[in-house]
Design a protein around this motif. Structure first.
Motif, PDB file in Angstrom:
ATOM      1  N   ASP A   1     -58.414 100.081  40.910  1.00 16.47           N
ATOM      2  CA  ASP A   1     -57.384  99.255  41.536  1.00 16.47           C
ATOM      3  C   ASP A   1     -57.879  98.510  42.770  1.00 16.47           C
ATOM      4  O   ASP A   1     -57.304  97.486  43.151  1.00 16.47           O
ATOM      5  N   TYR A   2     -58.941  99.032  43.402  1.00 14.50           N
ATOM      6  CA  TYR A   2     -59.426  98.442  44.649  1.00 14.50           C
ATOM      7  C   TYR A   2     -60.946  98.285  44.608  1.00 14.50           C
ATOM      8  O   TYR A   2     -61.662  99.059  43.965  1.00 14.50           O
TER       9      TYR A   2
ATOM     10  N   THR B   1     -62.000  95.008  51.887  1.00 15.24           N
ATOM     11  CA  THR B   1     -61.354  95.609  50.724  1.00 15.24           C
ATOM     12  C   THR B   1     -60.469  94.588  50.016  1.00 15.24           C
ATOM     13  O   THR B   1     -59.912  93.678  50.641  1.00 15.24           O
ATOM     14  N   TYR B   2     -60.331  94.781  48.683  1.00 16.32           N
ATOM     15  CA  TYR B   2     -59.615  93.828  47.841  1.00 16.32           C
ATOM     16  C   TYR B   2     -58.729  94.581  46.863  1.00 16.32           C
ATOM     17  O   TYR B   2     -59.099  95.647  46.349  1.00 16.32           O
ATOM     18  N   ASP B   3     -57.553  94.001  46.595  1.00 14.53           N
ATOM     19  CA  ASP B   3     -56.618  94.527  45.610  1.00 14.53           C
ATOM     20  C   ASP B   3     -56.935  93.865  44.273  1.00 14.53           C
ATOM     21  O   ASP B   3     -56.782  92.644  44.118  1.00 14.53           O
TER      22      ASP B   3
ATOM     23  N   LYS C   1     -55.609  94.329  41.100  1.00  5.49           N
ATOM     24  CA  LYS C   1     -54.500  93.911  40.229  1.00  5.49           C
ATOM     25  C   LYS C   1     -53.792  92.670  40.754  1.00  5.49           C
ATOM     26  O   LYS C   1     -53.322  91.845  39.971  1.00  5.49           O
ATOM     27  N   GLU C   2     -53.734  92.536  42.064  1.00  9.55           N
ATOM     28  CA  GLU C   2     -53.120  91.341  42.647  1.00  9.55           C
ATOM     29  C   GLU C   2     -54.120  90.206  42.816  1.00  9.55           C
ATOM     30  O   GLU C   2     -53.734  89.063  43.070  1.00  9.55           O
TER      31      GLU C   2
ATOM     32  N   ASN D   1     -57.557  92.268  50.871  1.00 10.85           N
ATOM     33  CA  ASN D   1     -56.670  93.254  51.488  1.00 10.85           C
ATOM     34  C   ASN D   1     -56.874  93.315  52.995  1.00 10.85           C
ATOM     35  O   ASN D   1     -56.028  92.907  53.765  1.00 10.85           O
TER      36      ASN D   1
ATOM     37  N   SER E   1     -58.588 106.573  47.356  1.00 10.86           N
ATOM     38  CA  SER E   1     -58.792 105.136  47.534  1.00 10.86           C
ATOM     39  C   SER E   1     -58.611 104.682  48.977  1.00 10.86           C
ATOM     40  O   SER E   1     -58.909 103.529  49.299  1.00 10.86           O
ATOM     41  N   ARG E   2     -58.159 105.557  49.859  1.00  5.03           N
ATOM     42  CA  ARG E   2     -58.026 105.172  51.266  1.00  5.03           C
ATOM     43  C   ARG E   2     -59.235 105.622  52.095  1.00  5.03           C
ATOM     44  O   ARG E   2     -59.295 105.348  53.290  1.00  5.03           O
TER      45      ARG E   2
END
Length: 368
Positions: free
Chosen positions: A57-58, A70-72, A74-75, A79, A98-99
């Motif tokens: 997801d990231y 960092t990048y999203d 799915k969108e 980020n 993921s954090r």
């Protein structure tokens, strides 16, 4: 293609129908979908590492601009950026959360640092690394991880403790990789042209297999024998082991026998990156090739030439493992590193620009 340009969002690439497609059905049709320029304003700055989280997801990218981006997925959007100006940053890797991101340092000391992306604060430092870290490999089965260093040491760590769990001395062990079970770890010693396989539970014992690459280097890469190894990666099925090089091509080994299943030729030159060790001042990298999730394909850069290359390992024959690229994926710039998303039909590549690739509709591609 620029950041903020009106391009299709990646959400369409992660919907069930496309996600369920086999890699063989989508491989020829990957195209750049969206680009981001974290180092656009600084000509001497480059992206030096990429990594997806476990769920795909990231994406996290690190650069010699001393920042983490960092990048999203799915969108299909940027980020956040977390600066690490004091310590520098290289080899940013997601943990199983993921954090949280683990990374090496390039300034002040050689310690490893565990960053909480949400709070933008460090959770833990891992001290005791004697020189610059050249590779970080996280176990897929636990919180264990391995670091390789320029001081010829391989160190075993646990994310929950700042102290090393074990240490191994090997000549130039600059690359390492876990298999998909976390039970086996491979270490590449480029100066001796061998890949060593260890039982991770008995890491202090001798390797149970040693793959001698010297004869294959004499055959395919004689002018760079014992150097310019850039990437070590097991395929998800555990049957193959990718050994990337900086110039001539890449080796795909049988992970059980150590024989060369395929030599992936056809690159247009060196990538211009020092991976994993810089002796010429070139920016660092993590290798410009990786496996597809099914282990059948390898995607990689074309050296200092445009386009990305994709090789179908099944095209190699037992008598002659050398194969040329099966597909050339159009792109106007060189690609210094590449990662295939573990969950979705999506690839990320980088040099100065981080690019998201998704498959076009095959019927539309055939009409062009």
């Amino acid at each position: 293609m620029t950041e903020g340009q009106s391009t299709p969002q990646l959400a369409s690439a992660t919907q069930a129908p496309l996600r369920s497609q086999k890699v063989t059905e989508t491989a020829p049709f990957y195209r750049p979908n969206k680009g981001f320029f974290p180092c656009k304003k600084e000509p001497s700055k480059f992206v030096t590492s990429l990594d997806f989280d476990d769920q795909g997801d990231y994406l996290v990218g690190a650069g010699n601009d001393e920042s983490i981006h960092t990048y999203d997925v799915k969108e299909g959007k940027f980020n956040k950026t977390v600066a690490s100006k004091k310590y520098g940053v290289h080899l940013a890797r997601f943990t199983h959360h993921s954090r949280q991101v683990l990374h090496g340092s390039t300034k002040v000391d050689n310690n490893l640092r565990l960053l909480d992306l949400h709070n933008e604060s460090y959770v833990r430092y891992f001290a005791g690394v004697g020189d610059q870290v050249t590779c970080l490999a996280l176990s897929p089965a636990s919180d264990a991880f391995v670091s390789c260093s320029k001081d010829d040491t391989v160190t075993i760590w646990d994310l929950n403790s700042r102290n090393p769990q074990g240490k191994l001395k090997v000549a130039t062990p600059y690359l390492s990789a876990f298999d998909n079970s976390g039970a086996v770890i491979a270490i590449a010693s480029q100066s001796t042209s061998v890949v060593l396989l260890y039982d991770f539970r008995n890491f202090d014992k001798a390797p149970f297999s040693t793959f001698d690459l010297a004869p294959w280097e004499e055959r395919y890469t004689p002018s760079t024998r014992g150097r310019a190894w850039t990437r070590l990666e097991f395929s998800n099925d555990g049957k193959s082991l990718l050994l990337g090089t900086d110039y001539h091509g890449h080796y795909v080994l049988d992970a059980y026998e150590g024989t060369v299943k395929a030599f992936l030729a056809g690159k247009g030159g060196p990538s211009g990156r020092a991976a994993p060790v810089s002796t010429t001042g070139k920016p660092l990298g993590q290798g410009d090739a990786c496996f597809s999730p099914d282990g059948r394909f390898v995607v990689g850069g074309n050296g200092d030439q445009p386009n990305m290359l994709m090789w179908d390992i099944n095209q190699a024959s037992e008598g002659d493992p050398l194969i040329q690229p099966t597909y050339k994926l159009p792109y106007s710039k060189p690609t210094a590193m590449v990662e295939w998303n573990p969950r979705y039909n999506m690839i990320a590549s980088a040099d100065k620009e981080i690019v998201f690739w998704v498959p076009e509709d095959s019927s539309k591609s055939s009409e062009k």
